[in-house]
Design an enzyme around this catalytic site. Structure first.
Site, PDB file in Angstrom:
ATOM      1  N   LYS A  81       2.491   2.937   4.052  1.00 37.96           N
ATOM      2  CA  LYS A  81       1.594   1.844   3.688  1.00 37.96           C
ATOM      3  C   LYS A  81       0.661   1.574   4.870  1.00 37.96           C
ATOM      4  O   LYS A  81       1.091   1.602   6.029  1.00 37.96           O
ATOM      5  CB  LYS A  81       2.437   0.597   3.366  1.00 37.96           C
ATOM      6  CG  LYS A  81       1.650  -0.583   2.805  1.00 37.96           C
ATOM      7  CD  LYS A  81       2.609  -1.710   2.417  1.00 37.96           C
ATOM      8  CE  LYS A  81       1.912  -2.915   1.821  1.00 37.96           C
ATOM      9  NZ  LYS A  81       2.854  -3.985   1.452  1.00 37.96           N
ATOM     10  N   SER A 156       2.121  -5.760  -3.139  1.00 40.62           N
ATOM     11  CA  SER A 156       1.004  -5.176  -2.440  1.00 40.62           C
ATOM     12  C   SER A 156       1.173  -3.698  -2.092  1.00 40.62           C
ATOM     13  O   SER A 156       0.180  -3.013  -1.848  1.00 40.62           O
ATOM     14  CB  SER A 156       0.752  -5.967  -1.165  1.00 40.62           C
ATOM     15  OG  SER A 156       1.842  -5.811  -0.270  1.00 40.62           O
ATOM     16  N   SER A 180       6.641  -7.230  -2.514  1.00 35.64           N
ATOM     17  CA  SER A 180       5.620  -6.191  -2.383  1.00 35.64           C
ATOM     18  C   SER A 180       6.119  -4.748  -2.405  1.00 35.64           C
ATOM     19  O   SER A 180       5.330  -3.826  -2.537  1.00 35.64           O
ATOM     20  CB  SER A 180       4.800  -6.414  -1.105  1.00 35.64           C
ATOM     21  OG  SER A 180       3.830  -7.413  -1.325  1.00 35.64           O
TER      22      SER A 180
END
Lengths: 495, 96, 480
Positions: A81, A156, A180
């Site tokens: 990420k 996210s 997330s």
């Protein structure tokens, strides 16, 4: 027709590498071929590191030839990420304010992955600074759900989830502040683990809310989650909140049966707002679990309804503080200004997107003079009570079972203009961060429209292994996790 | 909870954000809606409850006073938007 | 006319001289090239986390104990938010409602005690240099930031408003300076900024209980400027009140060159620091065992030492003050008496001869080539009448240069005092023969003449004669 190596799990790839039926370079090339084929539709990545990945893969193959292989991750392509700092590789948090930022250091989890021999494929998309549940808040455009390109992959960590679901990485790391990792895992049909707070070092994770953030794996199955957690977890001198772990390793502790485990289901979870298909799928998971020897009981978490309000005070408050450092002075984007205050305001206003500004304003407001006691302090006290609820429930249960999300993946744009509606998609996940417990999301069904549905297992503090054990045994007898999304170009293999 | 425009402006200044008219209005309304939503916390009896500020069971974490290598001036320069004479350069500072 | 009294409270900031910064492993050495002692943590790069320097924490507690504070058994750190380019994260990690130490006092010699409200630990900011004419903030065209100082451990010691005179304020800061140097926790250097001071000052009618409008004075960079700034400000406030003006709470900057304080323009409507508990640092606990270990590091404190020197060693308060103002001097003095020297003599030698000589050479007591043991030996030689006090000074001068033992110097230079009366009689008789007028004066009753005659004998013996012996023989010879 032979399955593309890109569709393998970590443990399958590790077995093939060990058997020398596959090299890391072949595997890495297959992953990048897959990326070239589907990335234009999925947009999972913000930055690819193909050249470096191939060099890492070649180095892994050399280690293997010399019989110096480092374990199950050696030579396996993993995506990160883009809020995890990577030395010499741009790290943007999907924000324009960090467009030019190249960290001079690696996050601890990145150092550990590299030490385990993992091949880093690149940096995945996210909601700006991890503020969101859809990746629509990315400054560089949303990622799309490989199961339905008109829908969000969740957020996210939506880029990480989309990449793994679309076989653009064997597995990925995400971060989880209010769901997330787990929410996108559920929406993309993956396994996703939010470890116990303190289990994985946060050093190098660009902070959203420091008392809630944890890094964890998004993977094709639960076994892969265990392998990744084992590689990244443990005490780190650079993170005061990280903890020295004792006892057997996560992969060892997650082997074995689940005979006699007591699983609680809170009645508060099954109220209004829960999609009937999701409810049915989670309910359906009880049958195989009972066959495996688990017993179920109804429990109560009276403070459940307060979790979102607490979260939407605590998280933005910490975020407003953590994001104060993005000011155009030392790194990142700077807009010219006649004086320092003007420069700050122009840089921050041009650099941050709408959701980021919204959370900064909310967080600043609740911390400001005169409001602290009414909002922030109250939230911290309510957090104590919420935590007590969970600790009490976990005295009589070994784990709790809940839906991961109230609905399957929603359409891109559907909730973009209604922050409160968007926040509701985290209703089942935020409590876990507020109370610091581990939680695992496992696919448990599909909607009639063919969208994945996930269930969430919540465990005792530092007992991540029990969740992984339940998830892995469940996956031994189910095959939801083996389904592949019907992407237009799904490479050689397909479903 | 009624928020005035001035309230929103003051918070934006504290956070060093400059907002357009439209943004002031929109964020003001959304902030108000969210604050309304969290009002439910007022129903909870919280007297005598200690706030949870930290979740990690670890305490007293400290490191030995031992030097470790850091960044070079060149690395600081590479990060900085503007650099002069070994220093990070910023626009003039207003006297507060 | 109303009589006014000045009320002063001080916030003293003291940079701890640990090897590394408070939250990272960067060096704290003073004077390095700009931005060469920085790392991702103290530059506030995203993703970085603070980890407490154990030594900084212990030193903070040590100071808290030394000023008689209660040490909190559980304390935390908080974030204090404000935007300034020298503050990398735009918040400072400090302590808000639970400082590690609180409620202590400093006993000023000859004045009333000053209560210490709290002692807390925080991180320092970087350094700013303004570009443009005069390098002043007001005329600056841009600014340059050096983050070497960012993250240095900083101790804040806040007093209650117990000080009444600028001179008292200076004495208080000086005693804190002495203290932190005693404890070996800080250089306490005002010039290098490792000791800094802000003041809250107000005036009120004498006898009133309420405090006047609190005015904060910043930018006092030396003891002299503390005294000047506070004197100026007290007068300014009295004059204003005498004219019937009302004073408002504000922050004023001391301008050393202009010799005045001036108001800082438009202070952002009362700072809103938005404190909240620092989530990246855990709660710290302090149990009895740990506290005992830290207490074990406490030396005898300067004010205790000073009192002991007066009460048990019989020194004057002034002498005791000189000896205790620097721990190394006090330790030297104590080692000298431990080696057998009488306290008063040792005090004179240390405070006058030794410090005088070292000061002249711009050396510290640590640079002295004369060890306490050697000084004690020298004093013993005087007491045994082996050498005279005057000769001793010559011997001492030699010892300072060569580091030799006094016995060796005395022997090598043949400076042993002549106490043998037979040897002295000849010299005495020679002097009497050469000074018939003085002999006559003495016999006529001018007994003070004897001093002159002693001097003549000393001169004739090159100073080596024992003055007491000379005196005795002279009297015998003159009354014969």
């Amino acid at each position: 027709m032979m399955k593309s190596p890109a569709s393998l799990t970590i443990h399958e790839a590790a077995a093939a590498l060990r058997a020398k039926t596959l090299s890391s370079v072949e595997l890495t090339k297959a992953v990048f071929e897959r990326i070239r084929a589907v990335e234009p539709q999925v947009h999972a990545y913000l930055h690819l590191t193909e050249e470096d990945a191939l060099a890492q893969a070649a180095a892994s193959d050399r280690r293997r030839a010399a019989e110096e292989s480092r374990g199950p991750l050696d030579g396996v392509p993993i995506a990160l990420k883009d809020n995890l700092c990577t030395r010499g590789v741009p790290t943007t948090c999907a924000s324009k304010i960090l467009e030019r930022f190249v960290p001079p250091y690696d996050a601890t989890v990145v150092t550990r992955l590299r030490a385990a021999g993992a091949v880093i494929t690149g940096k995945t998309n996210l909601d700006e600074f991890a503020f969101g549940s859809s990746t629509e808040n990315s400054a560089f455009g949303p990622s799309r759900n490989p199961w339905d390109l008109d829908r969000v992959p969740g957020g996210s960590s939506g880029g990480s989830a989309a990449a793994v679901a679309a076989d653009e990485a064997i597995a990925a790391l995400g971060s989880d502040t209010g769901g997330s990792i787990r929410q996108p895992a559920a929406l993309c049909g993956l396994a996703g683990l939010k470890p116990t707070y303190g289990r994985v070092s946060r050093y190098g994770l660009i902070a959203f809310a420091s008392s809630l953030d944890q890094i964890g794996p998004l993977a094709k199955d639960v076994e892969d989650c265990a392998i990744l957690e084992e590689a990244i977890e443990g005490w780190d001198a650079a993170d005061s909140t990280s903890v020295r772990l004792e006892g057997p390793s996560v992969t060892q502790a997650s082997a074995g049966d689940i005979q006699g485990l007591r699983i609680g289901i809170a009645k508060e979870w099954l109220g209004t707002g829960l999609d009937p298909e999701v409810r049915a799928a989670v309910d359906g998971a009880r049958v195989p679990l009972e066959k495996l020897g688990c017993t179920f009981r109804e429990i109560s978490l009276p403070l459940q309804d307060y979790a979102l309000p607490i979260y939407y005070l605590v998280a933005p408050a910490e975020a407003s503080s953590n994001l104060a450092r993005f000011d155009g002075v030392k790194y990142g984007r700077r807009e010219d200004g006649a004086n320092i205050v003007e420069m700050y305001k122009k840089s921050r206003s041009a650099g941050f997107g709408p959701e980021t500004k919204r959370r900064i304003i909310l967080g600043t407001y609740v911390l400001s003079a005169g409001y602290y006691d009414a909002y922030y302090l109250k939230a911290l006290k309510a957090r104590t009570r919420l935590r007590q609820d969970y600790l009490d429930a976990l005295k009589e249960c070994d784990a709790l079972l809940s839906p991961a999300t109230p609905t399957p993946a929603f359409r891109i744009g559907e909730k973009a203009d209604d922050p409160l509606q968007m926040y509701l998609s985290d209703i089942y996940t935020v409590s876990v961060n507020l109370v610091g417990l581990p939680a695992l999301v496992v696919p448990c069904g599909f909607s009639a429209a063919g969208l994945p549905i996930g269930m969430q297992l919540i465990g005792r503090a530092f007992d991540d292994a029990t969740l992984l054990r339940v998830g892995a045994r469940y996956q031994n007898v189910t095959d939801w996790h083996r389904r592949k999304p019907p992407l237009p170009d799904s490479g050689e293999g397909g479903v | 909870m009624a928020l005035t425009r001035r309230d929103v402006e003051a918070v934006a200044h504290l956070a060093r954000l400059s907002l357009t008219e439209a943004e002031l209005e929109r964020y003001g309304a959304q902030l108000e809606a969210i604050l309304g939503y969290v009002e439910s916390l007022n129903r909870l009896p919280l007297e005598g409850v200690e706030p949870t500020t930290h979740l990690s069971p670890a305490t007293d974490r400290a490191r030995p006073d031992r030097p470790a290598p850091g960044l070079t001036q060149a690395e600081v320069e590479a990060l900085a938007p503007e650099f002069r004479a070994g220093s990070v350069r910023v626009p003039k500072i207003l006297e507060e | 006319m109303t009589e006014f009294e000045t009320v002063i409270g001080l916030e003293v900031h003291c940079e701890l001289s640990t090897k590394t910064k408070i939250f990272c492993g960067c060096s704290t050495k003073f004077g390095a090239a700009p931005n060469s002692q920085v790392c991702p943590v103290c530059l506030g790069l995203p993703g970085t986390l603070p980890v407490m320097n154990a030594e900084a924490l212990e030193r903070a507690i040590l100071v808290g104990l030394a000023v008689g504070c209660t040490i909190r058994r559980r304390f935390k750190f908080d974030r204090k938010h404000y935007y300034y380019p020298d503050l990398p994260k735009n918040f400072q990690i400090s302590q808000y409602d639970l400082p590690l130490a609180h409620d202590g006092r400093v006993d000023l010699a000859g004045a009333h005690p000053v209560r210490v409200k709290r002692v807390h630990l925080e991180e320092d900011a970087g350094k700013l240099v303004h570009e443009g004419a005069g390098q002043q903030i007001a005329t600056g065209t841009a600014a340059l930031v050096d983050y070497n100082r960012s993250g240095m451990p900083l101790l804040e010691i806040v007093s209650e408003p117990d000080l009444r005179e600028p001179a008292e304020a200076v004495a208080y800061v000086k005693s804190l300076q002495t203290l932190v140097r005693y404890l070996h926790v800080s250089d306490g250097n005002m010039e290098e900024g490792s000791l800094r001071c802000d003041a809250n000052i107000s005036v009120r009618p004498k006898g009133a209980d309420e405090l006047g409008a609190k005015i904060e004075i910043k930018n006092m960079n030396s003891f002299k400027s503390i005294e000047h700034a506070l004197t100026f400000e007290a007068r300014r406030q009295r004059d204003a009140l005498a004219r019937g003006e009302t004073l408002a709470q504000e922050t004023r900057l001391w301008d050393d060159t202009a010799g005045e304080t001036r108001s800082m323009r438009s202070k952002e409507a009362a700072h809103d620091y938005r404190y909240f508990p620092e989530p990246d640092l855990l709660v710290f606990t302090m149990d009895d065992a740990r506290l005992a270990v830290i207490r074990g590091r406490l030396p005898e404190l300067p004010w205790t030492k000073r009192l002991r020197y007066v009460q048990t060693l019989g020194l004057t308060d002034y002498d005791a003050g000189v000896l205790t103002s620097d721990r190394t001097v006090a330790e030297y003095f104590e080692a000298t008496i431990a080696a057998g020297a009488p306290p008063k003599t040792a005090c004179n030698w240390v405070s006058t001869e030794l410090l005088g000589a070292l000061h002249g050479r711009k050396l510290g007591i640590g640079d002295s080539r004369v060890a306490p043991r050697q000084l004690a030996a020298l004093i013993a030689l005087i007491d045994k009448a082996t050498i005279s006090g005057k000769i001793a000074k010559t011997v001492f001068a030699e010892m300072l240069v060569s580091g030799a033992d006094p016995d060796a110097v005395v022997k090598a230079k043949g400076l042993v005092q002549i106490t043998d009366e037979d040897a002295l009689v000849t010299s005495v008789r020679d002097v009497l023969a050469a000074n018939p007028q003085s002999v006559a004066d003495f016999k006529a009753g001018k007994s003070q003449t004897i001093g002159f005659l002693v001097g003549q004998v000393m001169k004739a013996t090159g100073g080596k004669a024992n003055p007491q012996a000379v005196n005795k023989i002279l009297k015998e010879e003159l009354t014969r």
